[in-house]
Design a protein around this motif. Structure first.
Motif, PDB file in Angstrom:
ATOM      1  N   ILE A  70      19.803  18.033  23.841  1.00  0.00           N
ATOM      2  CA  ILE A  70      20.929  18.610  23.105  1.00  0.00           C
ATOM      3  C   ILE A  70      21.471  17.589  22.120  1.00  0.00           C
ATOM      4  O   ILE A  70      21.519  16.391  22.418  1.00  0.00           O
ATOM      5  CB  ILE A  70      22.038  19.096  24.065  1.00  0.00           C
ATOM      6  N   GLU A  71      21.844  18.082  20.955  1.00  0.00           N
ATOM      7  CA  GLU A  71      22.465  17.254  19.927  1.00  0.00           C
ATOM      8  C   GLU A  71      23.691  17.994  19.419  1.00  0.00           C
ATOM      9  O   GLU A  71      23.630  19.191  19.136  1.00  0.00           O
ATOM     10  CB  GLU A  71      21.484  17.020  18.778  1.00  0.00           C
ATOM     11  N   VAL A  72      24.824  17.293  19.344  1.00  0.00           N
ATOM     12  CA  VAL A  72      26.072  17.898  18.891  1.00  0.00           C
ATOM     13  C   VAL A  72      26.634  17.051  17.757  1.00  0.00           C
ATOM     14  O   VAL A  72      26.801  15.840  17.916  1.00  0.00           O
ATOM     15  CB  VAL A  72      27.103  17.994  20.037  1.00  0.00           C
ATOM     16  N   GLN A  73      26.898  17.696  16.621  1.00  0.00           N
ATOM     17  CA  GLN A  73      27.428  17.005  15.449  1.00  0.00           C
ATOM     18  C   GLN A  73      28.693  17.721  14.961  1.00  0.00           C
ATOM     19  O   GLN A  73      28.743  18.947  14.972  1.00  0.00           O
ATOM     20  CB  GLN A  73      26.395  17.019  14.306  1.00  0.00           C
ATOM     21  N   PRO A  74      29.697  16.946  14.521  1.00  0.00           N
ATOM     22  CA  PRO A  74      30.879  17.605  13.946  1.00  0.00           C
ATOM     23  C   PRO A  74      30.494  18.304  12.643  1.00  0.00           C
ATOM     24  O   PRO A  74      29.597  17.864  11.934  1.00  0.00           O
ATOM     25  CB  PRO A  74      31.847  16.449  13.689  1.00  0.00           C
ATOM     26  N   ASP A  75      31.173  19.427  12.367  1.00  0.00           N
ATOM     27  CA  ASP A  75      30.910  20.109  11.103  1.00  0.00           C
ATOM     28  C   ASP A  75      32.139  19.993  10.200  1.00  0.00           C
ATOM     29  O   ASP A  75      33.154  19.428  10.586  1.00  0.00           O
ATOM     30  CB  ASP A  75      30.494  21.564  11.330  1.00  0.00           C
ATOM     31  N   ALA A  76      32.041  20.518   9.012  1.00  0.00           N
ATOM     32  CA  ALA A  76      33.109  20.390   8.013  1.00  0.00           C
ATOM     33  C   ALA A  76      34.301  21.298   8.308  1.00  0.00           C
ATOM     34  O   ALA A  76      35.364  21.134   7.725  1.00  0.00           O
ATOM     35  CB  ALA A  76      32.555  20.696   6.627  1.00  0.00           C
ATOM     36  N   ASP A  77      34.142  22.249   9.215  1.00  0.00           N
ATOM     37  CA  ASP A  77      35.199  23.225   9.489  1.00  0.00           C
ATOM     38  C   ASP A  77      35.937  22.939  10.789  1.00  0.00           C
ATOM     39  O   ASP A  77      36.406  23.866  11.458  1.00  0.00           O
ATOM     40  CB  ASP A  77      34.604  24.633   9.549  1.00  0.00           C
ATOM     41  N   ASP A  78      36.036  21.669  11.190  1.00  0.00           N
ATOM     42  CA  ASP A  78      36.752  21.272  12.397  1.00  0.00           C
ATOM     43  C   ASP A  78      36.121  21.839  13.668  1.00  0.00           C
ATOM     44  O   ASP A  78      36.797  22.125  14.645  1.00  0.00           O
ATOM     45  CB  ASP A  78      38.232  21.679  12.316  1.00  0.00           C
ATOM     46  N   GLY A  79      34.818  22.042  13.655  1.00  0.00           N
ATOM     47  CA  GLY A  79      34.094  22.511  14.830  1.00  0.00           C
ATOM     48  C   GLY A  79      32.906  21.600  15.085  1.00  0.00           C
ATOM     49  O   GLY A  79      32.867  20.461  14.592  1.00  0.00           O
ATOM     50  N   TRP A  80      31.958  22.105  15.841  1.00  0.00           N
ATOM     51  CA  TRP A  80      30.790  21.304  16.226  1.00  0.00           C
ATOM     52  C   TRP A  80      29.536  22.157  16.116  1.00  0.00           C
ATOM     53  O   TRP A  80      29.535  23.318  16.526  1.00  0.00           O
ATOM     54  CB  TRP A  80      30.952  20.811  17.662  1.00  0.00           C
ATOM     55  N   ASP A  81      28.489  21.580  15.553  1.00  0.00           N
ATOM     56  CA  ASP A  81      27.188  22.240  15.503  1.00  0.00           C
ATOM     57  C   ASP A  81      26.351  21.734  16.668  1.00  0.00           C
ATOM     58  O   ASP A  81      26.156  20.521  16.824  1.00  0.00           O
ATOM     59  CB  ASP A  81      26.478  21.949  14.182  1.00  0.00           C
TER      60      ASP A  81
END
Length: 173
Positions: A70-81
């Protein structure tokens, strides 16, 4: 004329087998796999161990076991991909018939041990409001379509990533 005797013998055996109670012949599939190309024999061994929701572990040999990362990255909309990478595993579409088929099923996404999403594909958007300030664990665990947990050596097939959410800074005007 010997072929007719052979045919009559086969028909007689079939009639006798059909007269026996279901399951006694060892031929009853219980409906599993009929017409869908799925092998009706069980996959792995269901253990007494269960996950947090009481779903039993399904032990499978390490050589044949699926793998997950699993890989989790912050996104530009204050969420996480969230991106889940699997090997020796295919995601089953929603509505798939219940049953354990080797290397198939779904992933359950957990945030700090609490189930938050069923994944039927490798990509998910985690809404920022679910992640409070601090460090959290996001886990993807693999399940068979009968809701058993794929396991190797008594441990669930899963992967965990740590994420840290900080308070938003002051907004610019």
């Amino acid at each position: 004329m010997s072929w007719t005797r052979g045919l009559l013998t086969v028909l007689a055996v079939c009639a006798l087998l059909a007269a026996l109670p279901a399951g006694l012949t060892g031929c009853d599939s219980g409906g599993a796999g009929e017409g869908d190309g799925v092998n009706p024999s069980p996959v792995g061994k269901v253990l007494e161990d269960t996950d947090e929701e009481g779903r039993h572990y399904r032990e499978i040999d390490k050589k044949r076991a699926p793998e997950v990362a699993i890989e989790v990255q912050p996104d530009a909309d204050d969420g996480w991909d969230v991106r889940v990478t699997v090997r020796e595993f295919r995601f089953s579409p929603a509505g798939t018939k219940e049953g354990a088929v080797e290397g198939r099923g779904y992933a359950l996404l957990r945030l700090d041990g609490r189930g938050i999403a069923v994944l039927r594909d490798p990509v998910h958007h985690l809404v920022g409001s679910l992640v409070t300030r601090g460090t959290h664990q996001v886990t993807a665990r693999l399940y068979a379509d009968d809701d058993t947990v794929w396991a190797v050596d008594g441990e669930p097939v899963e992967s965990t990533a740590d994420i840290t959410a900080s308070e938003p800074g002051p907004r610019r005007r």
